[in-house]
Write a protein that holds these residues in place. Structure first.
Motif, mmCIF file in Angstrom:
data_model
loop_
_atom_site.group_PDB
_atom_site.id
_atom_site.type_symbol
_atom_site.label_atom_id
_atom_site.label_comp_id
_atom_site.label_asym_id
_atom_site.label_seq_id
_atom_site.Cartn_x
_atom_site.Cartn_y
_atom_site.Cartn_z
ATOM 1 N N LEU A 43 0.882 -1.159 0.064
ATOM 2 C CA LEU A 43 0.009 0.055 0.102
ATOM 3 C C LEU A 43 0.844 1.375 0.032
ATOM 4 O O LEU A 43 1.891 1.329 0.606
ATOM 5 C CB LEU A 43 -0.912 -0.048 1.308
ATOM 6 C CG LEU A 43 -1.825 -1.133 1.293
ATOM 7 C CD1 LEU A 43 -2.661 -0.990 2.803
ATOM 8 C CD2 LEU A 43 -2.683 -1.363 0.204
ATOM 9 N N TYR A 68 -10.658 8.003 -3.381
ATOM 10 C CA TYR A 68 -10.239 7.192 -1.936
ATOM 11 C C TYR A 68 -10.752 8.224 -1.138
ATOM 12 O O TYR A 68 -10.622 9.430 -0.927
ATOM 13 C CB TYR A 68 -8.918 7.109 -2.109
ATOM 14 C CG TYR A 68 -8.535 6.031 -2.860
ATOM 15 C CD1 TYR A 68 -8.474 4.566 -2.570
ATOM 16 C CD2 TYR A 68 -8.042 6.298 -4.301
ATOM 17 C CE1 TYR A 68 -7.772 3.650 -3.280
ATOM 18 C CE2 TYR A 68 -7.516 5.262 -5.073
ATOM 19 C CZ TYR A 68 -7.359 4.014 -4.655
ATOM 20 O OH TYR A 68 -7.026 2.859 -5.602
ATOM 21 N N PRO A 73 -5.436 4.077 2.413
ATOM 22 C CA PRO A 73 -4.275 3.911 1.559
ATOM 23 C C PRO A 73 -4.541 3.201 0.286
ATOM 24 O O PRO A 73 -5.421 2.617 0.049
ATOM 25 C CB PRO A 73 -3.607 2.858 2.303
ATOM 26 C CG PRO A 73 -4.741 1.999 3.244
ATOM 27 C CD PRO A 73 -5.465 3.186 3.454
ATOM 28 N N PRO A 75 -3.696 0.871 -2.900
ATOM 29 C CA PRO A 75 -3.006 -0.500 -3.290
ATOM 30 C C PRO A 75 -1.931 -0.029 -4.317
ATOM 31 O O PRO A 75 -2.333 0.766 -5.302
ATOM 32 C CB PRO A 75 -3.936 -1.264 -3.648
ATOM 33 C CG PRO A 75 -5.244 -0.836 -2.994
ATOM 34 C CD PRO A 75 -5.192 0.578 -2.843
ATOM 35 N N GLU A 177 6.930 -2.898 5.953
ATOM 36 C CA GLU A 177 6.138 -3.646 5.130
ATOM 37 C C GLU A 177 6.504 -4.972 4.444
ATOM 38 O O GLU A 177 5.735 -5.954 4.285
ATOM 39 C CB GLU A 177 5.658 -2.514 4.139
ATOM 40 C CG GLU A 177 4.313 -2.929 3.487
ATOM 41 C CD GLU A 177 3.516 -1.829 2.584
ATOM 42 O OE1 GLU A 177 2.433 -2.140 2.099
ATOM 43 O OE2 GLU A 177 4.257 -0.910 2.279
#
Length: 388
Positions: A43, A68, A73, A75, A177
């Motif tokens: 993300l 959004y 977040p 993708p 991440e």
């Protein structure tokens, strides 16, 4: 104009240049690095309203592709699709997906050699190379073979690490991440970092008090007056002393994990903090030698190590430039010296994106800076053509 690289910066420059009537060709597969060198399921750390690719009339922003919610977040797969959508609407047939293998000089023109064997001459060249040429791998990992040690940008599909013991070196978003996605893919993962504590970004608040907004206004680089300055006036950063610019780039938005990653990370990934990687060896597996703040040393055994250690710009690593041309690019240490229109010391050769961060500040490390770079480059070229 020839633009090398079709990521957010290259597409932005192309959109602005075409709108200005410049004879423009852009080379490269759209969003290639984002599509193949970011892990599946990633993300974006940048907020949606700071992730627009730049076009002159702001008709092709991310919000025109998909809306959004605040703080939601994006993708990476959606961002790649957005970049390709932008290409079709703002750049179109000016894009040639051929790979540029070499750029030299020929009779005062830039000569681009393509992987197909064809060549192209251009009066101006803009390099929008992104981050891949500048991946930084610690010297302490130099003894390890490629199959045992990689950089985070080397991976797209992490499923192959299922059931393996993997160590991720680093403390920033990429490290945290990548480690989380590895754990979710079935790997046994630990993070090793020099920091004594991991930093996490706070949850964004859409509606804030007047006092909160005054003390820490919001910008494309986050909250706080410094972030406002570096995001809104990147052109002023280049007038600061080199030491000040280096400090700004090094300390603005330092290593930290996104707020939405924290719960997924904790409980899934082991952490070794306050440990400096000093050496490594490969004997039926990887052995990492670590030293803590008190000078004590330990050895950690693992099957694979991923360096999520960021990127360091170095003119010497711009391999697409012919050696003579590369040497002609003046630099302050490893970073290029750029004029107000992103032009190098070689007339007509421009560098945008991460390669320009040492001159124009931290905005150039993010998608947010691509519109400024595209406007500045295009205006400079149009002005030059009018004078010539």
């Amino acid at each position: 104009m020839a633009i090398v690289g079709a990521g957010p910066y290259g597409l932005s420059v192309a959109a602005h240049a075409l709108d200005a009537g410049l004879d423009t060709r852009i080379f490269g597969k759209p969003m290639r690095a984002w599509e193949y060198h970011m892990p599946q399921g990633m993300l974006l750390k940048s907020e949606p309203d700071a992730s627009h690719i730049g076009d002159p009339d702001r008709r092709h922003g991310l919000d025109a592709f998909h809306r959004y919610a605040y703080g939601e977040p994006v993708p990476v797969e959606k961002f790649v699709a957005y970049g390709k959508w932008f290409h079709m609407r703002a750049v179109g047939p000016a894009l040639d997906e051929s790979e540029v293998t070499n750029i030299g000089l020929e009779d005062g023109m830039f000569a681009l050699s393509l992987a197909s064997g064809a060549s192209v001459l251009a009066r101006t060249a803009v390099l929008a190379l992104g981050f891949l040429p500048f991946a930084y791998r610690p010297g302490a990992l130099a003894a390890l073979p490629p199959e045992a040690a990689t950089h985070s940008c080397d991976h797209h599909d992490l499923s192959g690490f299922s059931g393996k013991d993997v160590t991720v070196v680093g403390a920033g978003q990429s490290a945290l991440e990548t480690a989380t996605l590895l754990a979710e893919a079935g790997a046994s993962v630990r993070v090793v970092a020099r920091a004594n504590a991991l930093a996490w970004n706070t949850v964004p608040v859409e509606r804030r008090s007047v006092m909160s907004r005054m003390l820490a206004p919001r910008s494309g680089l986050g909250t706080g007056w410094p972030s406002v300055a570096w995001s809104r006036i990147p052109g002023a950063v280049r007038y600061l002393p080199k030491a000040a610019r280096s400090h700004i780039v090094r300390t603005t938005l330092g290593p930290a994990g996104s707020w939405w990653l924290r719960d997924r990370f904790h409980g899934s990934v082991a952490v070794t903090l306050g440990a400096r990687l000093t050496a490594s060896e490969y004997r039926d597996g990887v052995r990492l030698h670590l030293r803590n703040g008190s000078g004590s040393t330990t050895t950690l055994e693992t099957e694979h190590v991923i360096a999520a250690t960021g990127y360091r710009v170095d003119v010497g690593r711009i391999g697409v430039l012919h050696e003579n041309l590369r040497r002609a690019v003046a630099a302050s240490g490893p970073t290029p010296r750029l004029g107000r229109t992103f032009e190098t010391s070689v007339p007509g050769l421009h560098l945008v994106g991460l390669a320009a961060a040492a001159t124009f500040g931290p905005a150039m490390r993010f998608v947010y800076g691509c519109d400024f770079a595209a406007r500045r480059v295009t205006r400079g070229l149009v002005s030059h053509l009018r004078r010539s």
